[in-house]
Design a protein around this motif. Structure first.
Motif, PDB file in Angstrom:
ATOM      1  N   ALA A 122       0.879  -1.166   0.000  1.00 36.59           N
ATOM      2  CA  ALA A 122       0.000   0.000   0.000  1.00 36.59           C
ATOM      3  C   ALA A 122       0.924   1.225   0.000  1.00 36.59           C
ATOM      4  N   THR A 123       0.970   1.943  -1.102  1.00 32.81           N
ATOM      5  CA  THR A 123       1.977   2.997  -1.288  1.00 32.81           C
ATOM      6  C   THR A 123       1.663   4.244  -0.465  1.00 32.81           C
ATOM      7  N   TYR A 124       2.744   4.978  -0.081  1.00 32.14           N
ATOM      8  CA  TYR A 124       2.536   6.196   0.694  1.00 32.14           C
ATOM      9  C   TYR A 124       3.565   7.294   0.437  1.00 32.14           C
ATOM     10  N   ARG A 125       4.615   7.034  -0.371  1.00 31.60           N
ATOM     11  CA  ARG A 125       5.571   8.084  -0.690  1.00 31.60           C
ATOM     12  C   ARG A 125       6.237   7.782  -2.021  1.00 31.60           C
ATOM     13  N   LYS A 126       6.722   8.834  -2.684  1.00 35.02           N
ATOM     14  CA  LYS A 126       7.563   8.636  -3.859  1.00 35.02           C
ATOM     15  C   LYS A 126       8.929   8.141  -3.415  1.00 35.02           C
ATOM     16  N   ASP A 127       9.608   7.446  -4.314  1.00 37.39           N
ATOM     17  CA  ASP A 127      10.920   6.874  -4.009  1.00 37.39           C
ATOM     18  C   ASP A 127      11.956   7.428  -4.971  1.00 37.39           C
ATOM     19  N   ASN A 128      12.917   8.175  -4.428  1.00 36.78           N
ATOM     20  CA  ASN A 128      14.041   8.659  -5.227  1.00 36.78           C
ATOM     21  C   ASN A 128      15.345   8.293  -4.535  1.00 36.78           C
ATOM     22  N   LEU A 129      16.348   7.971  -5.319  1.00 37.07           N
ATOM     23  CA  LEU A 129      17.652   7.574  -4.809  1.00 37.07           C
ATOM     24  C   LEU A 129      18.647   8.716  -4.979  1.00 37.07           C
ATOM     25  N   GLY A 130      19.670   8.738  -4.130  1.00 31.44           N
ATOM     26  CA  GLY A 130      20.661   9.797  -4.201  1.00 31.44           C
ATOM     27  C   GLY A 130      22.081   9.266  -4.195  1.00 31.44           C
ATOM     28  N   PHE A 131      22.914   9.820  -5.074  1.00 28.92           N
ATOM     29  CA  PHE A 131      24.353   9.519  -5.099  1.00 28.92           C
ATOM     30  C   PHE A 131      25.056  10.595  -4.278  1.00 28.92           C
ATOM     31  N   GLU A 132      25.687  10.196  -3.180  1.00 26.45           N
ATOM     32  CA  GLU A 132      26.317  11.141  -2.267  1.00 26.45           C
ATOM     33  C   GLU A 132      27.831  11.002  -2.331  1.00 26.45           C
ATOM     34  N   ALA A 133      28.514  12.136  -2.488  1.00 30.53           N
ATOM     35  CA  ALA A 133      29.977  12.154  -2.582  1.00 30.53           C
ATOM     36  C   ALA A 133      30.546  13.191  -1.623  1.00 30.53           C
ATOM     37  N   LYS A 134      31.845  13.122  -1.414  1.00 34.35           N
ATOM     38  CA  LYS A 134      32.528  14.106  -0.576  1.00 34.35           C
ATOM     39  C   LYS A 134      32.354  15.487  -1.206  1.00 34.35           C
ATOM     40  N   LYS A 135      32.107  16.488  -0.377  1.00 38.35           N
ATOM     41  CA  LYS A 135      31.865  17.830  -0.887  1.00 38.35           C
ATOM     42  C   LYS A 135      33.077  18.324  -1.681  1.00 38.35           C
ATOM     43  N   GLY A 136      32.803  18.900  -2.849  1.00 35.21           N
ATOM     44  CA  GLY A 136      33.873  19.392  -3.697  1.00 35.21           C
ATOM     45  C   GLY A 136      34.508  18.340  -4.568  1.00 35.21           C
ATOM     46  N   SER A 137      33.890  17.166  -4.647  1.00 39.00           N
ATOM     47  CA  SER A 137      34.462  16.059  -5.432  1.00 39.00           C
ATOM     48  C   SER A 137      34.465  16.358  -6.929  1.00 39.00           C
ATOM     49  N   GLY A 138      33.539  17.179  -7.372  1.00 38.38           N
ATOM     50  CA  GLY A 138      33.422  17.470  -8.802  1.00 38.38           C
ATOM     51  C   GLY A 138      32.688  16.398  -9.578  1.00 38.38           C
ATOM     52  N   LEU A 139      32.216  15.379  -8.891  1.00 38.77           N
ATOM     53  CA  LEU A 139      31.518  14.277  -9.556  1.00 38.77           C
ATOM     54  C   LEU A 139      30.081  14.675  -9.891  1.00 38.77           C
ATOM     55  N   LYS A 140      29.582  14.126 -11.001  1.00 35.08           N
ATOM     56  CA  LYS A 140      28.184  14.253 -11.374  1.00 35.08           C
ATOM     57  C   LYS A 140      27.728  12.894 -11.887  1.00 35.08           C
ATOM     58  N   VAL A 141      26.620  12.396 -11.368  1.00 39.03           N
ATOM     59  CA  VAL A 141      26.129  11.084 -11.783  1.00 39.03           C
ATOM     60  C   VAL A 141      24.782  11.233 -12.475  1.00 39.03           C
ATOM     61  N   ARG A 142      24.770  10.884 -13.760  1.00 39.94           N
ATOM     62  CA  ARG A 142      23.538  10.933 -14.549  1.00 39.94           C
ATOM     63  C   ARG A 142      23.191   9.567 -15.132  1.00 39.94           C
ATOM     64  N   GLY A 143      24.192   8.693 -15.209  1.00 39.24           N
ATOM     65  CA  GLY A 143      23.976   7.380 -15.791  1.00 39.24           C
ATOM     66  C   GLY A 143      25.154   6.472 -15.554  1.00 39.24           C
ATOM     67  N   PRO A 144      25.154   5.265 -16.116  1.00 34.62           N
ATOM     68  CA  PRO A 144      26.186   4.258 -15.864  1.00 34.62           C
ATOM     69  C   PRO A 144      27.614   4.714 -16.096  1.00 34.62           C
ATOM     70  N   LYS A 145      27.853   5.461 -17.170  1.00 31.24           N
ATOM     71  CA  LYS A 145      29.236   5.834 -17.495  1.00 31.24           C
ATOM     72  C   LYS A 145      29.874   6.704 -16.413  1.00 31.24           C
ATOM     73  N   ASP A 146      29.030   7.403 -15.624  1.00 30.53           N
ATOM     74  CA  ASP A 146      29.556   8.300 -14.602  1.00 30.53           C
ATOM     75  C   ASP A 146      30.071   7.562 -13.364  1.00 30.53           C
ATOM     76  N   VAL A 147      29.746   6.278 -13.258  1.00 32.42           N
ATOM     77  CA  VAL A 147      30.257   5.489 -12.129  1.00 32.42           C
ATOM     78  C   VAL A 147      31.222   4.404 -12.597  1.00 32.42           C
ATOM     79  N   ALA A 148      31.538   4.381 -13.881  1.00 31.36           N
ATOM     80  CA  ALA A 148      32.479   3.384 -14.410  1.00 31.36           C
ATOM     81  C   ALA A 148      33.829   3.538 -13.719  1.00 31.36           C
ATOM     82  N   GLY A 149      34.342   2.459 -13.150  1.00 30.76           N
ATOM     83  CA  GLY A 149      35.631   2.476 -12.475  1.00 30.76           C
ATOM     84  C   GLY A 149      35.618   3.125 -11.110  1.00 30.76           C
ATOM     85  N   ARG A 150      34.464   3.618 -10.676  1.00 28.19           N
ATOM     86  CA  ARG A 150      34.355   4.264  -9.377  1.00 28.19           C
ATOM     87  C   ARG A 150      34.085   3.227  -8.284  1.00 28.19           C
TER      88      ARG A 150
END
Length: 332
Positions: free
Chosen positions: A162-190
């Motif tokens: 019985a649903t009650y909230r939307k579900d969104n996931l978050g990619f969390e990195a160290k502040k100032g990492s410069g990383l951006k995750v939009r899809g698979p290639k952004d985590v390749a080798g990470r």
């Protein structure tokens, strides 16, 4: 098992990412001992409220609705308690410890109490490791799991939702990492940490496979026993990213100032908005009254008050859905 969406589908996840709470859950200041322990929250509209971190929660309440309570299975009505199982990990603002370090507070406990009000029951809440939530439901020891559980097609074979909230996931990195995750290639080798048995893990495994298929490096997936160990690894540089529920990632990033959310994703993949649901053993007879109770508190405004007090208004749903489409099975 891993997600089944194609790489091309995932590249369209920018739309799903627009649903992110990262831009809408803005926390300022640490707990204030002189104020009983509070954290200030601003939602997407800019309206500010204080989260009460003390054990004295003064929860939002509502009245019993006899017509809905009568639908609860007789064994539960006679017992008089709603046996609720949640995660033992401390993950603000979902479920975490108050300033006394023992009282569990958060949006999940609040909603459990609100639903129980409608059903005329008292909440008896137990915590367990993630995998043991489902073991407890399977055995019938607990009536319902309220622990940020995503609807998946695999889980629907054994459980009702019985649903009650939307579900969104978050990619969390160290502040100032410069990383951006939009899809698979952004985590390749990470090196990415994730919780075992979660739909976040399924996403990461499938993205890693997609990277290998495209000739890129796989993801180096790491697992830790608790969030404290994970964040220690993130700060020390042993991992690059932590993938978890976006509300938790946004809360942690804003309240500590040491990390940042560098990408988001729908919990059900690029083509479907993920949904969080109250989870019961299949055919237990409880899912209909749970959904009816949720619809009632959505309609009377008490549900909105609960989400607002935890800074999660943007995760609100307008109706509780029973067993809607969920995270697809492998190969579909």
């Amino acid at each position: 098992m891993p997600l089944t969406l194609t790489l091309a589908h995932r590249r369209r996840t920018t739309t799903a990412a627009a649903l992110s709470l990262a831009a809408t859950l803005l926390l300022a200041a640490c707990s204030n001992p002189s104020d009983g322990g509070t954290t200030e929250v601003a939602d997407g509209s800019g309206a500010k409220a204080k989260i009460n971190l003390s054990p004295e929660q003064h929860r939002v309440t509502t009245g019993k609705v006899d017509s809905i309570a009568d639908e609860v299975p007789e064994r539960i009505r006679k017992r008089g308690t709603l046996e609720v199982i949640g995660s033992s990990s401390s993950a603000a603002p979902l479920g975490f410890h108050a300033t006394d370090n023992k009282t569990v507070i958060g949006v999940e406990p609040d909603l459990a109490h609100l639903v129980a009000d409608v059903l005329g029951l008292k909440v008896r809440r137990t915590t367990a490791s993630w995998e043991n939530i489902f073991v407890g439901l399977d055995s019938g020891k607990y009536d319902v799991g309220l622990s940020n559980i995503t609807v998946t097609e695999d889980r629907k074979e054994k459980y009702d939702f019985a649903t009650y909230r939307k579900d969104n996931l978050g990619f969390e990195a160290k502040k100032g990492s410069g990383l951006k995750v939009r899809g698979p290639k952004d985590v390749a080798g990470r090196t990415v940490a994730v919780g075992s048995g979660t739909n976040q893990e399924k996403l990461l495994i499938e993205w890693s496979k997609a990277n290998v298929k495209a000739g890129r490096k796989p993801v180096d997936i790491k697992y830790y026993q608790n969030d404290s160990d994970t964040y220690l690894a993130l700060q020390s540089g042993r991992i690059d990213i932590y993938l978890g529920p976006n509300p938790t990632a946004a809360y942690h990033a804003a309240s500590t100032g040491k990390t940042e959310v560098v990408g988001t994703y729908s919990g059900a993949g690029a083509e479907l908005q993920g949904l969080i649901a109250a989870t019961t053993k299949k055919d237990s007879g409880l899912v209909k009254p749970l959904a009816a109770a949720l619809d009632h508190v959505i309609d009377n405004g008490s549900y909105a008050k609960v989400l607002k007090r935890w800074g999660l208004s943007d995760e609100a749903v307008t109706k509780s859905r029973i067993n809607p489409p969920g995270l697809p099975k492998t190969g579909e």
